[in-house]
Design an enzyme around this catalytic site. Structure first.
Site, PDB file in Angstrom:
ATOM      1  N   LYS A  63      63.728  51.299  50.995  1.00 17.93           N
ATOM      2  CA  LYS A  63      63.294  50.640  52.303  1.00 17.93           C
ATOM      3  C   LYS A  63      62.750  51.647  52.497  1.00 17.93           C
ATOM      4  O   LYS A  63      62.187  52.013  53.575  1.00 17.93           O
ATOM      5  CB  LYS A  63      64.394  49.829  53.012  1.00 17.93           C
ATOM      6  CG  LYS A  63      64.553  48.131  51.638  1.00 17.93           C
ATOM      7  CD  LYS A  63      65.844  47.676  51.883  1.00 17.93           C
ATOM      8  CE  LYS A  63      66.813  47.925  51.933  1.00 17.93           C
ATOM      9  NZ  LYS A  63      67.572  48.252  50.936  1.00 17.93           N
ATOM     10  N   GLY A 104      65.944  44.365  50.628  1.00 21.12           N
ATOM     11  CA  GLY A 104      65.544  43.879  49.570  1.00 21.12           C
ATOM     12  C   GLY A 104      67.148  44.379  49.182  1.00 21.12           C
ATOM     13  O   GLY A 104      67.714  44.438  49.664  1.00 21.12           O
ATOM     14  N   ASP A 151      66.613  50.157  46.800  1.00 21.26           N
ATOM     15  CA  ASP A 151      65.086  49.530  46.105  1.00 21.26           C
ATOM     16  C   ASP A 151      64.379  50.767  47.091  1.00 21.26           C
ATOM     17  O   ASP A 151      63.111  50.568  46.642  1.00 21.26           O
ATOM     18  CB  ASP A 151      64.388  48.295  46.735  1.00 21.26           C
ATOM     19  CG  ASP A 151      65.486  47.340  45.289  1.00 21.26           C
ATOM     20  OD1 ASP A 151      65.269  47.573  44.523  1.00 21.26           O
ATOM     21  OD2 ASP A 151      65.281  45.962  45.863  1.00 21.26           O
ATOM     22  N   VAL A 167      70.049  46.732  47.561  1.00 19.95           N
ATOM     23  CA  VAL A 167      70.346  48.248  47.389  1.00 19.95           C
ATOM     24  C   VAL A 167      69.741  50.167  46.346  1.00 19.95           C
ATOM     25  O   VAL A 167      69.159  48.653  45.878  1.00 19.95           O
ATOM     26  CB  VAL A 167      71.794  49.059  46.829  1.00 19.95           C
ATOM     27  CG1 VAL A 167      72.384  49.724  47.553  1.00 19.95           C
ATOM     28  CG2 VAL A 167      72.829  47.395  48.667  1.00 19.95           C
ATOM     29  N   SER A 218      98.815  21.663  66.115  1.00 15.58           N
ATOM     30  CA  SER A 218      98.211  22.370  66.662  1.00 15.58           C
ATOM     31  C   SER A 218      98.177  23.600  66.840  1.00 15.58           C
ATOM     32  O   SER A 218      98.199  24.464  67.981  1.00 15.58           O
ATOM     33  CB  SER A 218      97.479  21.632  67.897  1.00 15.58           C
ATOM     34  OG  SER A 218      98.630  21.816  68.717  1.00 15.58           O
ATOM     35  N   HIS A 226      72.328  45.467  51.476  1.00 13.94           N
ATOM     36  CA  HIS A 226      74.315  45.115  50.886  1.00 13.94           C
ATOM     37  C   HIS A 226      74.250  43.851  51.589  1.00 13.94           C
ATOM     38  O   HIS A 226      74.435  43.372  52.420  1.00 13.94           O
ATOM     39  CB  HIS A 226      75.335  45.609  51.433  1.00 13.94           C
ATOM     40  CG  HIS A 226      75.516  47.570  50.685  1.00 13.94           C
ATOM     41  ND1 HIS A 226      76.474  46.999  49.796  1.00 13.94           N
ATOM     42  CD2 HIS A 226      74.982  48.425  50.652  1.00 13.94           C
ATOM     43  CE1 HIS A 226      76.316  48.548  49.073  1.00 13.94           C
ATOM     44  NE2 HIS A 226      75.456  49.307  50.346  1.00 13.94           N
TER      45      HIS A 226
END
Length: 639
Positions: A37, A31, A35, A33, A541, A114
């Site tokens: 967790k 989820g 929230d 930041v 190159s 994040h």
């Protein structure tokens, strides 16, 4: 521990047996930041009484010291283990925790919210069966909610818990909860989830975590733990066709030859017929050998050694499969890619693909489109940046055995590795094989490369001139060709500017276009080598990877790298074409040496400089080296 089962004290063997028989659920929390967790998982561990006494003491001390709850228990600190996480109050790395209840065992992955750590979140989701997607009840569905939902769907998770957290901060308002759930169902309707269980929570206060909350009398669904204990996830790995990636050919003596690995999917019994995907050879299983003795049956997740009834050729990296349900076997396939590195993905650049125990060189041959993970919109793009997702066609040097990821998560996933740093730069999920080239076979010719070179009295080779703009590559290459022509040698020069007037006129100067520019020139130079010609290639190159790709296209002694080692300041002083001046003024983007890097060769066969040496002298030195390498003398190959 703070709580101990009576069974542990009275019957430890019985306790262990009961644990062994429980089913295991892997789930991920994700989820945006803040929230909640980490708090949610910490609360699950706390309420389940699965915290050791020393952890409890440390948690209480840390909550007073660095907690965010005013001295009360900060459950998030059980998960946020890095110092940077505790200082910032966020999750950065993926934290895994094991816990169990009377009904089930769990492994939970706490992943960062994040956007910059999306790759970490994808890592945690790759092995999960269920995703617990947290939403702050005050904020509703956010960009990261959509991003994480899409990625969990992309990685094959079919069951979601929509955990609407912090309900205590909106006074447990049912109307707001219902609106969030409705919005999420509208967004997620095309993500392919099989179940979405919405639960109103307060992880901090414990509402609907373990026990039903009196604060939500309008909610009659299960608590979070109850749902996790009972959600029915498919026995995916066991029910899929048998697959065993061979990790080791076990040959302790002349009388035993077995093939060891961990069964990635399906079941196997003695007498079952298997097929070696690469060769198509079949045999029957003789024995299933383990350290504890032979088995009558083995299932997904078990590490075993199989012995076969027949002596057939099997090596590390081969896939043993059920003969009546073979995986795809192809060198081209379409895949979903999550890019996980700061250096962008460049189509045409050689990478390593690791799919189980199979490893091979591969290229992203075409980036078909990028996916906006917030809106699910398909967008055009030539490359992928960190944390971006795209759909691409991949071409590998050898055929690989795989299943489409949606059919078998275990045999349809792979990682992409940088060939020079060995860093994992991307993760992929196979959509399907590409069979467009299966009707194309290599046509053998009676007149081969050796015969053509012998007729010309020389050895065909590529002289690859590399260096900064203004270093003198084209000037020196031109002089070398004149000298070789005067000696009667057969040559051709591919010059960077000249080729861009025709073969590569459609390419710009972005990193992706530079990679494709060199890939095409390398393939063209290879054809000239096959014609028996000494081919001079004069290109900046700038990237080691692409020069290595060109080298890999021909035999080891047919590629000679010539580094015109002239310093940037000298090249800029010359500025014959006025390009450096324009680059410094910002009029030319991605200009090598100024706004785009040049990666110096480390082991070039020939190194010269035009700083204190004339182009004529440099050309003479190169021709002398070619004499020394035997390119210019008579050559007698097997023809």
């Amino acid at each position: 521990m703070a709580h101990q089962s009576d069974l542990i004290a009275d019957d430890i063997l019985g306790y262990l047996k009961s644990q062994e028989e429980k089913s295991l659920l892997r789930f991920i929390t994700c989820g945006s930041v803040d929230d909640g967790k980490s708090t949610l998982i910490g609360r699950l561990l706390w309420d389940s009484k699965l915290i050791f006494e020393d952890q409890l003491a440390a948690l209480e001390a840390d909550s007073r010291k660095v907690g965010t709850q005013g001295g009360e228990i900060d459950f998030a600190l059980l998960l946020d283990g890095l110092q940077a996480e505790r200082e910032q109050g966020i999750t950065i790395d993926v934290a895994y925790r094991f816990f169990s209840t009377d009904k089930r065992k769990f492994i939970v992955a706490d992943t960062p919210g994040h956007e910059q750590y999306t790759r970490n979140m994808a890592t945690g989701a790759s092995t999960a069966d269920v995703a617990v997607i947290l939403i702050d009840a005050r904020k509703g569905i956010l960009t990261q909610t959509r991003r994480h939902s899409f990625i969990t769907s992309l990685l094959g998770i079919k069951h979601v818990v929509l955990a609407v957290n912090k309900m205590d901060l909106i006074d447990y308002d049912q109307t707001k909860f219902d609106a969030i759930v409705a919005d999420y169902h509208t967004f997620a309707k095309d993500l392919g989830y099989r179940s979405i269980a919405a639960i109103p929570l307060s992880a901090l206060r414990g509402d609907n975590m373990i026990e039903a909350s009196a604060n939500t009398p309008w909610y009659d669904g299960p608590t979070l733990l109850s749902h996790l204990e009972t959600v029915q996830v498919e026995q995916d790995a066991i029910e899929k066709p048998f697959r065993l990636p061979v990790q080791w050919v076990n040959r302790p003596n002349l009388d035993f030859r077995g093939f060891s690995g961990t069964i990635s999917s399906g079941t196997i019994k003695p007498g079952d017929e298997i097929i070696v995907t690469a060769s198509g050879q079949t045999s029957k299983v003789k024995d299933i050998v383990t350290f504890d003795g032979n088995l009558e049956e083995a299932i997904a997740g078990q590490a075993v050694t199989l012995t076969l009834e027949d002596e057939i050729d099997i090596s590390r990296g081969d896939i043993l499969a059920a003969s009546d349900a073979k995986p795809d076997f192809a060198d081209q396939f379409e895949a979903r890619i999550i890019w996980m590195h700061e250096d962008q993905l460049l189509p045409g650049r050689p990478y390593l693909i690791k799919m189980g125990a199979q490893v091979t060189n591969a290229q992203i041959s075409e980036l078909k489109y990028k996916v906006n993970v917030n809106t699910l919109e398909h967008m055009a793009g030539k490359t992928l940046e960190l944390n971006e997702v795209g759909i691409a066609n991949i071409s590998s040097d050898k055929a690989l055995a795989f299943d489409p990821y949606d059919e078998n998560r275990h045999s349809g996933r792979f990682i992409i590795i940088d060939r020079f740093t060995n860093a994992t730069v991307g993760a992929g999920m196979v959509n399907h094989s590409l069979r467009r080239a299966t009707n194309i076979k290599w046509q053998e010719m009676d007149i081969n490369k050796g015969a053509r070179a012998y007729q010309k009295g020389q050895k065909s080779a590529i002289l690859w001139f590399t260096g900064l703009s203004g270093a003198g590559k084209s000037t020196v290459a031109n002089l070398v060709e004149k000298k070789l022509h005067a000696m009667g040698k057969h040559t051709y020069t591919l010059d960077g500017d000249n080729v861009r007037h025709g073969l590569n006129k459609d390419l710009g100067f972005s990193d992706a276009d530079r990679v494709e520019n060199i890939r095409r020139v390398g393939e063209t130079a290879k054809l000239f080598v096959d014609a028996g010609v000494i081919t001079l290639v004069s290109f900046i190159s700038p990237f080691k990877s692409e020069r290595q790709l060109a080298r890999s296209l021909v035999e080891k002694d047919e590629f000679i790298e010539v580094f015109i080692d002239t310093p940037l300041e000298v090249c800029e002083q010359r500025d014959v074409k006025g390009l450096y001046k324009k680059a410094r003024a910002g009029e030319i983007a991605n200009f090598t040496g100024i706004s785009s890097p040049y990666e110096r060769p480390e082991n070039a066969e020939i190194v010269v400089s035009t700083e204190n040496q004339s182009a004529e002298k440099a050309a003479e030195a190169i021709v002398a080296k070619l004499e020394e390498f035997g390119v210019l003398g008579a050559w007698y190959p097997d023809i």
